[in-house]
Design an enzyme around this catalytic site. Structure first.
Site, PDB file in Angstrom:
ATOM      1  N   ARG A 185     110.305  44.189  48.824  1.00  0.00           N
ATOM      2  CA  ARG A 185     109.601  44.862  49.847  1.00  0.00           C
ATOM      3  C   ARG A 185     109.247  43.918  50.883  1.00  0.00           C
ATOM      4  NH1 ARG A 185     104.337  46.444  51.650  1.00  0.00           N
ATOM      5  NH2 ARG A 185     104.006  48.648  52.500  1.00  0.00           N
ATOM      6  N   GLN A 212     107.431  54.971  52.960  1.00  0.00           N
ATOM      7  CA  GLN A 212     106.090  54.424  53.378  1.00  0.00           C
ATOM      8  C   GLN A 212     106.225  53.326  54.265  1.00  0.00           C
ATOM      9  OE1 GLN A 212     104.567  51.308  51.346  1.00  0.00           O
ATOM     10  NE2 GLN A 212     102.427  52.188  50.908  1.00  0.00           N
ATOM     11  N   GLN A 226      97.723  44.098  52.885  1.00  0.00           N
ATOM     12  CA  GLN A 226      97.864  42.797  53.575  1.00  0.00           C
ATOM     13  C   GLN A 226      96.877  42.838  54.514  1.00  0.00           C
ATOM     14  OE1 GLN A 226     101.876  42.277  54.407  1.00  0.00           O
ATOM     15  NE2 GLN A 226     101.683  40.517  55.596  1.00  0.00           N
ATOM     16  N   HIS A 281     105.181  49.362  59.271  1.00  0.00           N
ATOM     17  CA  HIS A 281     105.095  50.938  59.443  1.00  0.00           C
ATOM     18  C   HIS A 281     105.288  51.632  60.591  1.00  0.00           C
ATOM     19  CE1 HIS A 281     102.916  51.025  55.694  1.00  0.00           C
ATOM     20  NE2 HIS A 281     102.079  50.059  55.830  1.00  0.00           N
ATOM     21  N   SER A 294      98.253  51.045  52.706  1.00  0.00           N
ATOM     22  CA  SER A 294      99.919  50.417  52.786  1.00  0.00           C
ATOM     23  C   SER A 294      99.909  49.796  51.533  1.00  0.00           C
ATOM     24  CB  SER A 294      99.423  49.317  54.102  1.00  0.00           C
ATOM     25  OG  SER A 294     100.672  48.892  54.343  1.00  0.00           O
ATOM     26  N   LEU A 295     100.247  48.507  51.631  1.00  0.00           N
ATOM     27  CA  LEU A 295     100.776  47.928  50.253  1.00  0.00           C
ATOM     28  C   LEU A 295      99.759  48.268  48.995  1.00  0.00           C
ATOM     29  CD1 LEU A 295     102.109  45.615  48.668  1.00  0.00           C
ATOM     30  CD2 LEU A 295     100.197  44.035  49.416  1.00  0.00           C
TER      31      LEU A 295
END
Length: 310
Positions: free
Chosen positions: A116, A249, A10, A200, A91-92
């Site tokens: 998510r 995560q 993102q 996160h 991340s994503l």
């Protein structure tokens, strides 16, 4: 040269992204169409025509970036590109890497990523969370500043992106205080980011715990291509291992430096960013200038990568 592919997350989205690739590679539109069937709206139209505010909503950005990474990977494959030695995602972007590695079916990943995003958006009331980028401080100094700022709420280092570039997240009041403390400690820059979801950070733990049920009900396989998990910078194992680490995560820091250095330790010399933008390629060059970093964000860039025998 041994090559790895990495997938952005993102923040790399933009209106009109991948239009150039789509003009030359029909698999781009086909991939977006597949995602649209899962989402129930025209994802390609949103990425091309906006409005930008809607594309930038977490619940739309996350499936859009997942799809963009997978679409680029498919274009690479269709053009005769080779198989990289390993993959990773920021991340994503880990979801894109897991799809590309054969660990999860693309439609399942789209549904999971949409869930998510919804859980992350709802985990913290709008306006109460914040993220900021801190440039020019050593990690240990940032961790000390986080500890000081935590008197005003959650303040945590959540993205270790490159030496001297760390993203922090938590409660807005604490993060605003943290930026002042970071500047006082000698940071070159400390700027609030235009996001309300403190990704996160430990504030995302409820989202991770709720997402666990969706992860458990999704079928995973052992990756055909090794995928490095950015939660700890080591490779994913079997399906059960993927599920367990993907649950953590959402509320665990992204250890991008560790991820890239693990790749280098395994003999990787060339890293290709597979998706819109050049964010990861830039970070990789700051992590280790000995690594060759490029990106596939246009049809010309794809051809150059093919010509370079990546």
């Amino acid at each position: 040269m041994t090559t790895a592919f990495v997938f952005p997350g993102q923040g790399s989205q933009s209106l009109g992204m991948q239009a150039d690739l789509a003009a030359q590679h029909s698999v781009i539109a086909e991939t977006y169409s597949e995602a649209s069937d899962v989402l129930g709206f025209d994802l390609w139209d949103l990425t091309q025509n906006g409005p930008k505010e809607r594309l930038d909503e977490t619940t739309n950005t996350q499936p859009a970036m997942l799809t963009a990474g997978v679409a680029t990977w498919r274009a690479w494959q269709n053009a005769g590109g080779g198989i990289p030695a390993m993959m990773a995602g920021h991340s994503l972007g880990e979801y894109s890497a897991l799809v590309a590695s054969g660990a999860i079916a693309f439609p399942d990943a789209v549904a999971l990523v949409r869930r998510r995003a919804e859980l992350m958006q709802n985990a913290v009331p709008a306006g109460e969370g914040a993220m900021a980028a801190i440039l020019g401080l050593d990690d240990d100094v940032i961790l000390k500043v986080c500890e000081e700022a935590s008197a005003d709420g959650v303040a945590e280092a959540v993205n270790f992106n490159s030496p001297g570039q760390v993203v922090v997240a938590g409660d807005r009041a604490a993060i605003e205080k943290l930026t002042d403390l970071a500047k006082a400690a000698g940071a070159r820059r400390a700027l609030m980011l235009a996001v309300s979801v403190p990704a996160h950070s430990s504030l995302m733990r409820p989202a991770g715990e709720e997402l666990a049920a969706s992860i458990d009900s999704t079928e995973f396989e052992t990756p055909v291509i090794p995928v490095i998990c950015a939660v700890d910078g080591t490779p994913y194992g079997d399906a059960a291992d993927i599920q367990e680490r993907m649950k953590r995560q959402v509320f665990s820091p992204v250890r991008w430096v560790d991820t890239i250095m693990h790749m280098k330790g395994e003999g990787i010399a060339v890293i290709v960013e597979c998706g819109p933008g050049k964010v990861l390629a830039g970070l990789i060059k700051r992590i280790d200038r000995a690594l060759s970093a490029s990106c596939i964000d246009t049809s010309d860039a794809l051809q150059k990568s093919l010509d370079g025998a990546v």
